[in-house]
Design a protein around this motif. Structure first.
Motif, PDB file in Angstrom:
ATOM      1  N   TYR A  87      -2.359   0.744  10.612  1.00  0.00           N
ATOM      2  CA  TYR A  87      -2.944   1.939  10.274  1.00  0.00           C
ATOM      3  C   TYR A  87      -4.298   2.111  10.034  1.00  0.00           C
ATOM      4  O   TYR A  87      -4.857   2.955   9.605  1.00  0.00           O
ATOM      5  CB  TYR A  87      -2.138   2.427   9.010  1.00  0.00           C
ATOM      6  N   PHE A  88      -4.997   1.102  10.285  1.00  0.00           N
ATOM      7  CA  PHE A  88      -6.488   1.020   9.990  1.00  0.00           C
ATOM      8  C   PHE A  88      -7.341   1.891  10.690  1.00  0.00           C
ATOM      9  O   PHE A  88      -7.990   2.887   9.949  1.00  0.00           O
ATOM     10  CB  PHE A  88      -6.967  -0.460  10.508  1.00  0.00           C
TER      11      PHE A  88
ATOM     12  N   VAL B  49      -6.698   5.925   0.457  1.00  0.00           N
ATOM     13  CA  VAL B  49      -6.903   4.764   1.387  1.00  0.00           C
ATOM     14  C   VAL B  49      -7.216   3.721   0.144  1.00  0.00           C
ATOM     15  O   VAL B  49      -7.858   4.311  -0.773  1.00  0.00           O
ATOM     16  CB  VAL B  49      -7.914   4.683   2.399  1.00  0.00           C
ATOM     17  N   ILE B  50      -6.852   2.522   0.146  1.00  0.00           N
ATOM     18  CA  ILE B  50      -6.923   1.494  -0.814  1.00  0.00           C
ATOM     19  C   ILE B  50      -8.255   0.681  -0.730  1.00  0.00           C
ATOM     20  O   ILE B  50      -8.282  -0.137  -1.749  1.00  0.00           O
ATOM     21  CB  ILE B  50      -5.648   0.686  -1.084  1.00  0.00           C
TER      22      ILE B  50
ATOM     23  N   CYS C 210      -6.553   5.338   9.065  1.00  0.00           N
ATOM     24  CA  CYS C 210      -7.224   5.414   7.664  1.00  0.00           C
ATOM     25  C   CYS C 210      -8.706   5.567   7.595  1.00  0.00           C
ATOM     26  O   CYS C 210      -9.244   6.255   6.818  1.00  0.00           O
ATOM     27  CB  CYS C 210      -6.535   4.489   6.833  1.00  0.00           C
ATOM     28  N   TYR C 211      -9.562   4.856   8.520  1.00  0.00           N
ATOM     29  CA  TYR C 211     -10.810   4.830   8.403  1.00  0.00           C
ATOM     30  C   TYR C 211     -11.640   5.543   9.504  1.00  0.00           C
ATOM     31  O   TYR C 211     -12.805   5.243   9.607  1.00  0.00           O
ATOM     32  CB  TYR C 211     -11.175   3.486   8.481  1.00  0.00           C
TER      33      TYR C 211
ATOM     34  N   TYR D 195      -7.210  -6.662   3.474  1.00  0.00           N
ATOM     35  CA  TYR D 195      -6.213  -6.685   4.480  1.00  0.00           C
ATOM     36  C   TYR D 195      -6.078  -5.405   5.327  1.00  0.00           C
ATOM     37  O   TYR D 195      -5.437  -5.279   6.378  1.00  0.00           O
ATOM     38  CB  TYR D 195      -4.920  -7.208   3.915  1.00  0.00           C
ATOM     39  N   CYS D 196      -6.778  -4.144   4.950  1.00  0.00           N
ATOM     40  CA  CYS D 196      -6.793  -3.183   5.553  1.00  0.00           C
ATOM     41  C   CYS D 196      -7.224  -3.436   7.240  1.00  0.00           C
ATOM     42  O   CYS D 196      -6.645  -2.831   8.059  1.00  0.00           O
ATOM     43  CB  CYS D 196      -7.747  -2.040   5.237  1.00  0.00           C
TER      44      CYS D 196
ATOM     45  N   LEU E  33       3.111   6.980   5.246  1.00  0.00           N
ATOM     46  CA  LEU E  33       2.780   7.330   6.625  1.00  0.00           C
ATOM     47  C   LEU E  33       3.943   6.696   7.244  1.00  0.00           C
ATOM     48  O   LEU E  33       4.617   7.330   8.110  1.00  0.00           O
ATOM     49  CB  LEU E  33       1.572   6.364   7.047  1.00  0.00           C
TER      50      LEU E  33
ATOM     51  N   CYS F  70      -4.353  -4.181   9.200  1.00  0.00           N
ATOM     52  CA  CYS F  70      -3.142  -3.145   9.042  1.00  0.00           C
ATOM     53  C   CYS F  70      -3.080  -2.292  10.538  1.00  0.00           C
ATOM     54  O   CYS F  70      -4.069  -1.952  10.702  1.00  0.00           O
ATOM     55  CB  CYS F  70      -3.458  -2.132   7.886  1.00  0.00           C
TER      56      CYS F  70
ATOM     57  N   ARG G 160       0.042   4.266   0.735  1.00  0.00           N
ATOM     58  CA  ARG G 160      -0.335   5.267   1.619  1.00  0.00           C
ATOM     59  C   ARG G 160       0.545   4.640   2.849  1.00  0.00           C
ATOM     60  O   ARG G 160       1.179   5.533   3.734  1.00  0.00           O
ATOM     61  CB  ARG G 160      -1.527   4.823   1.962  1.00  0.00           C
ATOM     62  N   LYS G 161       0.454   3.507   2.950  1.00  0.00           N
ATOM     63  CA  LYS G 161       1.213   2.664   4.284  1.00  0.00           C
ATOM     64  C   LYS G 161       2.594   3.284   4.225  1.00  0.00           C
ATOM     65  O   LYS G 161       3.263   3.658   4.955  1.00  0.00           O
ATOM     66  CB  LYS G 161       0.936   1.181   4.236  1.00  0.00           C
TER      67      LYS G 161
ATOM     68  N   CYS H 117       0.881  -1.164  -0.015  1.00  0.00           N
ATOM     69  CA  CYS H 117       0.007   0.051   0.176  1.00  0.00           C
ATOM     70  C   CYS H 117       0.777   1.251  -0.033  1.00  0.00           C
ATOM     71  O   CYS H 117       1.832   1.473   0.854  1.00  0.00           O
ATOM     72  CB  CYS H 117      -1.068   0.002   1.339  1.00  0.00           C
TER      73      CYS H 117
HETATM   74  S1  SF4 Z   1      -5.298   0.530   6.343  1.00  0.00           S
HETATM   75 FE1  SF4 Z   1      -5.455  -0.049   4.215  1.00  0.00          FE
HETATM   76  S2  SF4 Z   1      -5.245   2.108   3.296  1.00  0.00           S
HETATM   77 FE2  SF4 Z   1      -4.504   2.453   5.206  1.00  0.00          FE
HETATM   78  S3  SF4 Z   1      -2.324   2.020   5.191  1.00  0.00           S
HETATM   79 FE3  SF4 Z   1      -3.237   0.168   5.737  1.00  0.00          FE
HETATM   80  S4  SF4 Z   1      -3.194  -0.913   3.824  1.00  0.00           S
HETATM   81 FE4  SF4 Z   1      -2.935   1.240   3.332  1.00  0.00          FE
END
Ligand code: SF4
Length: 171
Positions: A165-166, A154-155, A169-170, A159-160, A26, A163, A22-23, A20
């Motif tokens: 960073y979930f 965000v993608i 991101c959300y 698998y987010c 970050l 992650c 974005r990951k 990702c």
């Molecule tokens: S949550 Fe998804 S969009 Fe955000 S950094 Fe992780 S893989 Fe990327």
């Protein structure tokens, strides 16, 4: 040949580039959430607890590379230990990047092995001639992404949820 910036890119950044963008951004901007992630912690424990008898374990190369272990015989073989096969493509390119860096140092290294001890599997990785150009193109793109002012979008991949960073991101 890679420049100074590219030589500071870590294996983790190469893996994140595949998983990702974005990951990657970050993480590269020092927003590091991994220490709060159970999944990352389990992965680290598996890596630490596996292959304890290996002689050349947790090998650092410069400030940026840390290889789980190396086997050294007629050639050097890179070994990485991972928790699950889900992000296998990123594991393969992380290992290929380590091989690329070792080759650039003039070392005899063309192969790697990714170990998945939890599922008793391993995957052999062969470095191909065309990989050098692929890695160098990826390094340029990584540089571009890191230099962006804002993170990529965000993608929305399954698998987010796993992650580190979930939440970030959300929310
Ligand atoms: S949550 Fe998804 S969009 Fe955000 S950094 Fe992780 S893989 Fe990327």
């Amino acid at each position: 040949m890679i420049d100074l910036f590219e030589s500071k890119i870590t294996g983790t950044q190469v893996a994140y580039y595949i998983v990702c963008k974005r990951k990657l951004w970050l993480f590269s901007h020092h927003i590091e959430m991994e220490s709060f992630s159970d999944s990352v912690l389990i992965g680290k424990l598996i890596s630490e607890e596996s292959f304890k008898r290996e002689k050349f374990k947790e090998i650092s190369i410069g400030d940026t590379l840390k290889i789980d272990f190396l086997k050294v015989d007629n050639e050097i073989i890179v070994h990485e230990v991972k928790k699950s096969k889900k992000l296998e493509e990123s594991h393969i390119w992380q290992v290929k990047y380590y091989i690329y860096r070792l080759k650039n140092l003039g070392l005899n290294c063309f192969r790697g092995v990714i170990h998945y001890p939890k599922i008793f599997k391993k995957l052999n990785v062969e470095y191909e001639e065309t990989d050098t150009i692929k890695i160098e193109q990826a390094l340029l793109k990584i540089k571009e992404i890191i230099n962006q002012e804002k993170p990529p979008e965000v993608i929305n991949k399954p698998y987010c949820r796993k992650c580190a960073y979930f939440e970030l991101c959300y929310i």
